[in-house]
Write a protein that holds these residues in place. Structure first.
Motif, short mmCIF file in Angstrom:
data_model
loop_
_atom_site.label_atom_id
_atom_site.label_comp_id
_atom_site.label_asym_id
_atom_site.label_seq_id
_atom_site.Cartn_x
_atom_site.Cartn_y
_atom_site.Cartn_z
N LEU B 219 0.80 -1.23 0.00
CA LEU B 219 0.00 0.00 0.00
C LEU B 219 0.83 1.27 0.00
CD1 LEU B 219 -2.80 -1.10 2.45
CD2 LEU B 219 -3.14 -0.33 0.11
N PHE B 220 2.14 1.13 0.25
CA PHE B 220 2.96 2.34 0.23
C PHE B 220 3.35 2.74 -1.18
CE2 PHE B 220 3.43 0.80 4.57
CZ PHE B 220 3.02 1.94 5.25
N ASN B 221 3.10 1.85 -2.15
CA ASN B 221 3.37 2.22 -3.53
C ASN B 221 2.39 3.28 -3.98
OD1 ASN B 221 5.49 0.40 -3.88
ND2 ASN B 221 4.04 -1.28 -4.20
N ARG B 222 2.89 4.36 -4.47
CA ARG B 222 2.09 5.49 -4.95
C ARG B 222 1.07 5.94 -3.90
NH1 ARG B 222 -0.49 3.57 -10.26
NH2 ARG B 222 -1.09 5.75 -10.52
N TYR B 223 1.43 5.87 -2.64
CA TYR B 223 0.53 6.33 -1.57
C TYR B 223 -0.85 5.69 -1.67
CZ TYR B 223 4.12 9.77 -0.63
OH TYR B 223 5.31 10.37 -0.32
N ALA B 224 -0.90 4.45 -2.10
CA ALA B 224 -2.19 3.78 -2.26
C ALA B 224 -2.94 3.67 -0.94
CB ALA B 224 -1.98 2.39 -2.86
N PHE B 225 -2.21 3.82 0.19
CA PHE B 225 -2.90 3.70 1.48
C PHE B 225 -3.97 4.78 1.65
CE2 PHE B 225 1.11 5.99 2.19
CZ PHE B 225 0.65 7.17 2.77
N THR B 226 -3.82 5.91 0.98
CA THR B 226 -4.85 6.94 1.11
C THR B 226 -6.19 6.43 0.55
OG1 THR B 226 -4.14 7.87 -1.00
CG2 THR B 226 -3.24 8.89 0.96
N LEU B 227 -6.12 5.69 -0.56
CA LEU B 227 -7.34 5.13 -1.14
C LEU B 227 -7.90 4.03 -0.25
CD1 LEU B 227 -6.26 4.97 -4.88
CD2 LEU B 227 -8.03 6.44 -3.89
N MET B 228 -6.99 3.26 0.34
CA MET B 228 -7.43 2.20 1.25
C MET B 228 -8.23 2.81 2.40
SD MET B 228 -6.62 0.78 4.45
CE MET B 228 -4.90 1.08 4.83
N ARG B 229 -7.71 3.92 2.95
CA ARG B 229 -8.41 4.58 4.06
C ARG B 229 -9.80 5.04 3.61
NH1 ARG B 229 -3.48 8.47 6.27
NH2 ARG B 229 -1.98 6.78 6.59
N GLU B 230 -9.84 5.57 2.39
CA GLU B 230 -11.12 6.05 1.88
C GLU B 230 -12.13 4.91 1.76
OE1 GLU B 230 -10.68 8.48 -1.65
OE2 GLU B 230 -12.81 8.20 -2.08
N ILE B 231 -11.65 3.78 1.24
CA ILE B 231 -12.55 2.63 1.07
C ILE B 231 -13.04 2.14 2.42
CG2 ILE B 231 -12.55 0.19 0.40
CD1 ILE B 231 -10.70 1.05 -1.94
N ALA B 232 -12.11 2.03 3.38
CA ALA B 232 -12.48 1.55 4.71
C ALA B 232 -13.54 2.47 5.31
CB ALA B 232 -11.24 1.50 5.61
N GLU B 233 -13.35 3.76 5.17
CA GLU B 233 -14.29 4.70 5.77
C GLU B 233 -15.64 4.65 5.08
OE1 GLU B 233 -12.16 8.40 5.65
OE2 GLU B 233 -10.67 7.65 7.10
N ARG B 234 -15.60 4.61 3.75
CA ARG B 234 -16.87 4.64 3.03
C ARG B 234 -17.73 3.42 3.33
NH1 ARG B 234 -16.89 5.19 -3.28
NH2 ARG B 234 -15.34 6.78 -2.84
N ALA B 235 -17.10 2.25 3.40
CA ALA B 235 -17.90 1.05 3.62
C ALA B 235 -17.79 0.56 5.06
CB ALA B 235 -17.48 -0.04 2.64
N ASP B 236 -17.21 1.39 5.91
CA ASP B 236 -17.18 1.09 7.35
C ASP B 236 -16.51 -0.27 7.62
OD1 ASP B 236 -17.71 1.91 9.93
OD2 ASP B 236 -19.66 0.92 10.01
N ILE B 237 -15.36 -0.48 6.99
CA ILE B 237 -14.66 -1.77 7.11
C ILE B 237 -13.48 -1.63 8.08
CG2 ILE B 237 -13.45 -3.60 5.87
CD1 ILE B 237 -14.75 -2.53 3.30
N PRO B 238 -13.44 -2.43 9.11
CA PRO B 238 -12.28 -2.38 10.01
C PRO B 238 -11.00 -2.81 9.30
CG PRO B 238 -13.81 -4.13 10.66
CD PRO B 238 -14.46 -3.39 9.54
N VAL B 239 -9.88 -2.33 9.81
CA VAL B 239 -8.59 -2.57 9.15
C VAL B 239 -7.59 -3.15 10.15
CG1 VAL B 239 -6.66 -1.51 7.91
CG2 VAL B 239 -8.98 -0.58 7.64
N VAL B 240 -6.97 -4.24 9.76
CA VAL B 240 -5.80 -4.73 10.49
C VAL B 240 -4.62 -4.65 9.53
CG1 VAL B 240 -7.09 -6.26 12.02
CG2 VAL B 240 -6.25 -7.12 9.82
N ASN B 241 -3.41 -4.77 10.04
CA ASN B 241 -2.27 -4.67 9.13
C ASN B 241 -1.22 -5.71 9.44
OD1 ASN B 241 -2.09 -2.07 11.21
ND2 ASN B 241 -0.22 -3.31 11.12
N THR B 242 -0.39 -6.00 8.42
CA THR B 242 0.78 -6.85 8.64
C THR B 242 1.89 -5.94 9.19
OG1 THR B 242 1.71 -6.37 6.47
CG2 THR B 242 0.19 -8.21 6.59
N MET B 243 3.03 -6.53 9.52
CA MET B 243 4.11 -5.69 10.03
C MET B 243 4.57 -4.69 8.98
SD MET B 243 7.73 -6.68 11.76
CE MET B 243 7.11 -7.36 13.27
#
Ligand SMILES: Cc1ncc(C[n+]2csc(CCOP(=O)(O)OP(=O)(O)O)c2C)c(N)n1
Lengths: 166, 549
Positions: B219-243
């Motif tokens: 997700l750090f490629n091209r700051y893709a994590f910003t989109l991930m955050r948006e998706i999580a927020e829009r669909a109310d999806i909890p997020v866990v992460n790997t190291m």
């Protein structure tokens, strides 16, 4: 899932080091190669490698995906049984005194093999066929005393009009 | 206009055209023609003190800039020393271009002085490598190398260049010649995800009652994590992460539940075990993380740029091969809003970790401090956009589990390879790229001793990294393993004989301090953060302190 043999055709860049990349990949990922044959294609810059590998479908999928990651690999196709046109060339040198020559010539003829060399004590036969027929031929010659065998490894094309280039 | 120049000069020009501002390296005879030309360039050279650290520094720089970074070494021993870093970048999917000198073309294969078959030796650890024998092909090969390293699944590319090739004259016009990417027949990484699969993803998210995003390092490629955050927020999806995915979502984000895996948070593992739809984003689910997954019926969406990762460790119900940024963009375009109130409430209600088993409470003897508390104090005091680079071992687990970064913070570690000695050189690379950000390396006293020569690099080049050494006089992680699995039969984990690290730093002209009491942690950290120069803080941790929760 059962383990079985898969015939995989791979088009690769024709330059030094490519073969070691492919064989290295098989070794380090623990894929079993049953046979491997390489030769240049109609395009001089491209070689075709035919690999017969053993494994279940998961292994086959991993082999294809991992091969794909090699930059030198241009195309991969694993050809399934009914579509598969495969051949292997075997040279087989057997003991043969002059009095046995006629017998061996007859065996060669029945099996579609050629006589490629004769000496005072030996005869070398050559047969191009699929693996099963090669094995059967070898069995047939065993009683004469097999001195040496060389096999090319399987090469394969897909039956019909399709080609890997298309 | 086409000019004649040596291949070495053309190489330097190519690096300039790639906007490479810094090369981390270590010279030797075979690569001297390149060094000679580099002096005429704006591209700066940072002399490390061991070649592996040139590679790790490039890795740090690549991770923070999102672009391929460059390291170089001479033939033979120099090249071989680089392998650890190349392998580390490979396992962690970091784009670096490694340049090595090689003996003369006509000497290759003759076992001459300082010859090593580095393309052969590094083959299992590179995305691709080139031994450049035709000098005229050098510019296009460099172009291919940068392209391959930084597109698709990023990784290291090695350029091995014989001495005589570097000196050969070639025709090269610079920008005009370099602009066009040569055709690479066997390399066409997917970018967009298959439309049908994207539709299935949207449907699956709609249907799921207990969806969960597992965020990985991709997700750090091209700051893709910003989109991930948006998706999580829009669909109310909890997020866990790997190291590797730490800091892809702020620790305090209401949807964030922390790290999964053997060393992860109980609630994160619980979420994985109880969700009905697992959405893997740029995560390889390597064996350690998969430990947390039991073999149950579970819908899995796996988005990864590398088809070979999909289904390798975990069967995927909906595989999506593509560049993570593009795929997430495709998903955001179609994804409707949704609430998962019950599921989130359930996780929230259980988020408080159960009281730690006293056996697992880190020991705090006299003159030592609780490493978990220490990380939390650091977290409170450091600027939001701090970059934390953790090493490997207990120090890594303590950091990973207790750091909670905000919107702009960044955490890095080698989660794939786990190479001790990564943190300081990688931090140097990060700081070189982003001199205004606070960059802190956190390591153990074992791992520090694998990289302490780099203090000189930091001093020489005014790279103001901060270093925190957690001193337990043990190879703590292995000590813990021996305690738990080998009846506490401790062997080869004692670090007696180690120097006083603050005196050692002083010998390099670096300031530092000891921290042996939690009461003084704030003050010690404020001093560390205020320093405008490299700084070393030696933190005493009990030798029996544990990292497992
Ligand atoms: C290069 C390398 N060698 C060995 C290991 C195995 N290993 C993993 S953690 C660890 C101990 C690390 O000790 P230290 O740096 O003191 O950190 P601590 O665990 O005490 O925090 C070792 C030896 C490794 N990961 N990397």
């Amino acid at each position: 899932m059962t383990s079985r043999f898969h015939t995989i055709s791979v088009l690769v860049e024709n330059h030094a080091g490519v073969l070691s990349r492919i064989s290295g990949l098989f070794a380090r990922r623990g894929f079993n190669i049953h046979s491997l044959a390489v030769g240049v294609t109609e395009n001089e810059a491209i070689s075709r490698i035919t690999i017969v590998a053993e494994g279940d479908n998961y292994i086959l999928e991993q082999i294809e995906k991992q091969l794909h990651k090699l930059i030198d690999v241009i195309k991969i196709r694993s050809v399934k049984g009914a579509e598969l046109l495969s051949r292997e060339l075997m040279l087989i040198k057997v003991s043969c005194s002059p009095d046995k020559r006629a017998e061996l010539v007859a065996i060669a003829e029945i099996n579609g093999a050629k006589i490629s060399d004769v000496s005072q004590t030996t005869m070398t036969l050559e047969l191009s066929a699929n693996e099963m027929r090669l094995s059967a031929f070898e069995e047939l010659l065993k009683p004469y005393g097999i001195k040496e065998i060389a096999r090319t490894g399987v090469i394969a094309l897909q039956k019909g009009a399709n080609s890997l280039n298309s | 206009m086409t000019e004649k120049m040596t291949a070495a000069k053309a190489l330097v020009k190519c690096l300039e055209l790639e906007n490479v501002s810094t090369v981390f390296g270590y010279p030797g005879a075979a690569i001297c023609p390149f060094y000679d030309e580099l002096t005429h360039s704006q591209t700066e050279h940072i002399l490390v003190r061991h070649e592996a650290n040139a590679g790790h520094a490039a890795s740090g720089m690549a991770r923070i800039t999102g672009r391929a970074a460059v390291c170089c070494a001479t033939s033979g021993p120099g090249a071989v020393n680089l392998i650890t870093a190349i392998a580390t970048a490979y396992m962690d999917s970091i784009p670096i271009v490694a340049i090595t000198g090689q003996v003369c073309t006509d000497q290759i294969g003759k076992d001459v002085f300082q010859e090593a078959d580095i393309t052969g030796a590094a083959e299992p650890f590179v995305k691709h490598s080139y031994l450049i024998k035709d000098a005229q092909s050098l510019p296009e090969t460099v172009k291919k190398a940068f392209h391959i390293a930084s597109t698709g699944r990023p990784g290291p590319v090695l350029l091995d260049i014989p001495f005589d090739v570097l000196l050969e004259e070639i025709r090269f016009s610079g920008a005009a010649d370099y602009a066009k990417l040569p055709e690479i027949r066997g390399y066409k990484p997917n970018t967009a995800g298959n439309k049908l699969q994207i539709k299935r993803v949207i449907e699956a998210i709609q249907e799921a009652e207990k969806p969960l995003i597992c965020a990985g390092g991709g997700l750090f490629n091209r700051y893709a994590f910003t989109l991930m955050r948006e998706i999580a927020e829009r669909a109310d999806i909890p997020v866990v992460n790997t190291m590797m995915g730490i800091s892809s979502i702020p620790g305090e984000h209401p949807l964030s539940y922390g790290m999964i895996g053997m060393h992860g948070k109980p609630i994160a593992n619980r979420a994985i075990n109880e969700c009905d739809l697992l959405i893997l984003l740029g995560a390889r689910v390597n064996d350690r993380a998969v430990l947390a997954l039991n073999q149950r019926e579970l819908k899995v969406i796996h988005v990864d740029i590398d088809p070979a990762e999909i289904g390798k460790n975990l069967p995927a119900t909906i595989p999506v091969v593509g560049d993570i940024y593009t795929v997430l963009e495709q998903i955001t375009e179609l994804l409707p809003e949704k609430k998962h109130t019950e599921w989130n409430k359930y996780l929230r209600d259980n988020a408080e970790s159960p009281p730690v088993n006293p056996q697992y409470q880190p020991q705090i003897s006299e003159k030592t401090i609780n490493p978990k508390n220490f990380i939390k104090i650091l977290n409170r005091l450091m600027p939001d956009d701090t970059v934390i680079v953790s090493d490997v071992g207990q120090n890594q687990i303590w950091t990973a589990n207790n750091i909670s970064l905000g919107e702009s913070g960044r955490f890095m570690t080698t989660g794939g390879m786990g190479t001790m000695g990564y943190s300081v050189p990688a931090a140097i690379g990060v700081k070189k790229a982003e001199p205004l950000r606070e960059v802190i390396a956190i390591c153990g006293d074992g791992s520090f001793q694998m990289q302490m020569m780099e203090l000189a690099t930091a001093v020489q080049h005014n790279i103001n990294v901060k270093i925190i050494i957690m001193v337990n006089n043990r190879l703590g992680m292995v000590r813990e393993l021996q305690t738990n699995r080998y009846s506490d039969n401790l062997t080869a984990v004692f670090l007696d004989g180690s120097p006083d690290f603050i005196k050692l730093a002083a010998a390099y002209g670096i300031n530092g301090d000891y921290l042996t009491d939690e009461k003084n942690a704030d003050k010690a950290l404020i001093t560390l953060l205020a320093s405008k120069k490299p700084y070393v803080l030696q933190v005493s941790v009990d030798e029996r302190a544990v990292s497992l929760i």
